[in-house]
Design a protein around this motif. Structure first.
Motif, PDB file in Angstrom:
ATOM      1  N   ILE A   1       1.071  -1.247  -0.128  1.00  0.00           N
ATOM      2  CA  ILE A   1       0.009  -0.186  -0.254  1.00  0.00           C
ATOM      3  C   ILE A   1       1.066   1.057   0.076  1.00  0.00           C
ATOM      4  CG2 ILE A   1      -1.577   1.203   1.285  1.00  0.00           C
ATOM      5  CD1 ILE A   1      -2.672  -1.406   2.498  1.00  0.00           C
ATOM      6  N   ALA A   2       0.651   2.377  -0.933  1.00  0.00           N
ATOM      7  CA  ALA A   2       1.512   3.223  -0.921  1.00  0.00           C
ATOM      8  C   ALA A   2       1.445   4.079   0.485  1.00  0.00           C
ATOM      9  CB  ALA A   2       0.862   4.250  -2.122  1.00  0.00           C
ATOM     10  N   HIS A   3       2.591   4.582   0.954  1.00  0.00           N
ATOM     11  CA  HIS A   3       2.504   5.391   2.093  1.00  0.00           C
ATOM     12  C   HIS A   3       3.717   6.512   1.917  1.00  0.00           C
ATOM     13  CE1 HIS A   3       3.201   5.869   6.328  1.00  0.00           C
ATOM     14  NE2 HIS A   3       2.277   5.338   6.668  1.00  0.00           N
ATOM     15  N   PRO A   4       3.168   7.606   2.688  1.00  0.00           N
ATOM     16  CA  PRO A   4       4.180   8.735   2.647  1.00  0.00           C
ATOM     17  C   PRO A   4       5.568   8.652   2.959  1.00  0.00           C
ATOM     18  CG  PRO A   4       2.123   9.478   3.531  1.00  0.00           C
ATOM     19  CD  PRO A   4       1.988   7.923   3.561  1.00  0.00           C
ATOM     20  N   CYS A   5       5.832   7.403   3.861  1.00  0.00           N
ATOM     21  CA  CYS A   5       7.114   7.040   4.424  1.00  0.00           C
ATOM     22  C   CYS A   5       8.229   6.594   3.402  1.00  0.00           C
ATOM     23  CB  CYS A   5       7.106   6.391   5.900  1.00  0.00           C
ATOM     24  SG  CYS A   5       6.880   4.508   5.384  1.00  0.00           S
ATOM     25  N   TYR A   6       7.712   5.920   2.169  1.00  0.00           N
ATOM     26  CA  TYR A   6       8.534   5.275   1.326  1.00  0.00           C
ATOM     27  C   TYR A   6       8.169   5.660  -0.330  1.00  0.00           C
ATOM     28  CZ  TYR A   6       5.130   1.385   1.261  1.00  0.00           C
ATOM     29  OH  TYR A   6       3.944   0.693   1.290  1.00  0.00           O
ATOM     30  N   PRO A   7       8.728   5.606  -1.223  1.00  0.00           N
ATOM     31  CA  PRO A   7       8.391   6.193  -2.470  1.00  0.00           C
ATOM     32  C   PRO A   7       8.030   5.014  -3.601  1.00  0.00           C
ATOM     33  CG  PRO A   7      10.856   5.585  -2.601  1.00  0.00           C
ATOM     34  CD  PRO A   7      10.404   5.349  -1.140  1.00  0.00           C
ATOM     35  N   TYR A   8       7.401   3.933  -2.951  1.00  0.00           N
ATOM     36  CA  TYR A   8       7.100   2.907  -3.945  1.00  0.00           C
ATOM     37  C   TYR A   8       5.574   2.579  -3.452  1.00  0.00           C
ATOM     38  CZ  TYR A   8      12.086   1.932  -3.604  1.00  0.00           C
ATOM     39  OH  TYR A   8      13.467   2.311  -3.811  1.00  0.00           O
ATOM     40  N   SER A   9       4.974   1.814  -4.562  1.00  0.00           N
ATOM     41  CA  SER A   9       3.573   1.540  -4.807  1.00  0.00           C
ATOM     42  C   SER A   9       3.029   0.506  -5.108  1.00  0.00           C
ATOM     43  CB  SER A   9       2.842   2.925  -5.285  1.00  0.00           C
ATOM     44  OG  SER A   9       3.206   2.928  -6.798  1.00  0.00           O
ATOM     45  N   THR A  10       3.949  -0.389  -5.560  1.00  0.00           N
ATOM     46  CA  THR A  10       3.509  -1.806  -6.352  1.00  0.00           C
ATOM     47  C   THR A  10       3.608  -3.037  -5.640  1.00  0.00           C
ATOM     48  OG1 THR A  10       5.858  -2.017  -7.275  1.00  0.00           O
ATOM     49  CG2 THR A  10       4.086  -0.578  -8.584  1.00  0.00           C
ATOM     50  N   GLU A  11       4.786  -3.539  -5.307  1.00  0.00           N
ATOM     51  CA  GLU A  11       4.815  -4.904  -4.703  1.00  0.00           C
ATOM     52  C   GLU A  11       6.302  -4.914  -3.917  1.00  0.00           C
ATOM     53  OE1 GLU A  11       4.107  -8.011  -7.439  1.00  0.00           O
ATOM     54  OE2 GLU A  11       5.521  -7.495  -8.641  1.00  0.00           O
ATOM     55  N   VAL A  12       6.439  -5.670  -3.040  1.00  0.00           N
ATOM     56  CA  VAL A  12       7.630  -6.167  -2.360  1.00  0.00           C
ATOM     57  C   VAL A  12       8.048  -7.683  -2.684  1.00  0.00           C
ATOM     58  CG1 VAL A  12       6.585  -6.809  -0.303  1.00  0.00           C
ATOM     59  CG2 VAL A  12       8.960  -6.416  -0.202  1.00  0.00           C
TER      60      VAL A  12
END
Length: 209
Positions: free
Chosen positions: A187-198
């Motif tokens: 889930i996109a979150h302001p603390c990191y720059p990613y939004s797809t998958e881990v």
């Protein structure tokens, strides 16, 4: 990041077990490796004038946790900490831990779920190099140390997680023999720059020569 070999004239890094007095540098490197998540979590615990980094350093100085200087290796160059590896054997999750996954904050749940997919592996929790020393093979050398420690710990597999959009880190792990074993959407979150998958990456531990 790109990992290359040192030139013949460059000083070679030294690698040693981390010490308790490395805790602050370890916290800084954990923040880099964690792509902003550690600092966000530490900030929630900062009280009485302490900063997020203060909290992180206190946690790194513990003796009895996975995130501890005891599980870390330091790359030392030019008299300074240049990078670090934090790695340890992953225990199998208990039935209670598996049942409690739904209660873990959405920010962390995909990461924990993937940890639970690799019980008994030697888990590279964090690998980071400070900016001035990137591109000189330190990351690959630390991963080689992780494999040696995995072998010493009797682990047959290494594991690591990486955000799919972190292409530099992903290339490094692939070049060092890791392959995708599982994945989870994030889930996109302001603390990191990613939004797809881990991604969960694994590789077998080579037999000792």
């Amino acid at each position: 990041m790109t990992e290359e070999s040192f030139s013949m004239t460059a000083p070679l890094p030294l690698y040693r077990d981390a010490r308790k007095d490395d805790a602050r540098a370890l916290a800084q490197l954990i923040e880099i490796a964690g792509e902003g998540i550690p600092g966000y979590l530490w900030a929630q615990q900062a009280r009485d004038g302490r900063t997020a980094l203060d909290v992180g350093a206190e946690r790194a100085a513990r003796d009895d946790a996975n995130f501890s200087y005891r599980n870390a290796v330091i790359a030392h160059l030019d008299g300074k900490v240049a990078g670090m590896l934090l790695a340890y054997r992953l225990p199998a999750p208990t039935p209670e831990e598996v049942a409690g996954l739904a209660e873990i904050p959405p920010l962390l749940r995909p990461l924990v779920e993937l940890e639970y997919q690799a019980p008994g592996s030697f888990y590279v929790n964090a690998l980071a190099v400070f900016q001035p020393w990137r591109g000189h093979g330190i990351g690959a050398a630390l991963l080689a140390i992780a494999e040696t420690r995995a072998r010493d710990a009797g682990c047959g597999e290494l594991s690591v997680q990486v955000f799919a959009e972190n292409e530099g880190a992903y290339r490094l792990y692939r070049r060092c023999g890791y392959a995708v074993a599982d994945r989870r959407p994030i889930i996109a979150h302001p603390c990191y720059p990613y939004s797809t998958e881990v991604l969960l990456l694994t590789r077998p531990v080579d037999a000792a020569a």
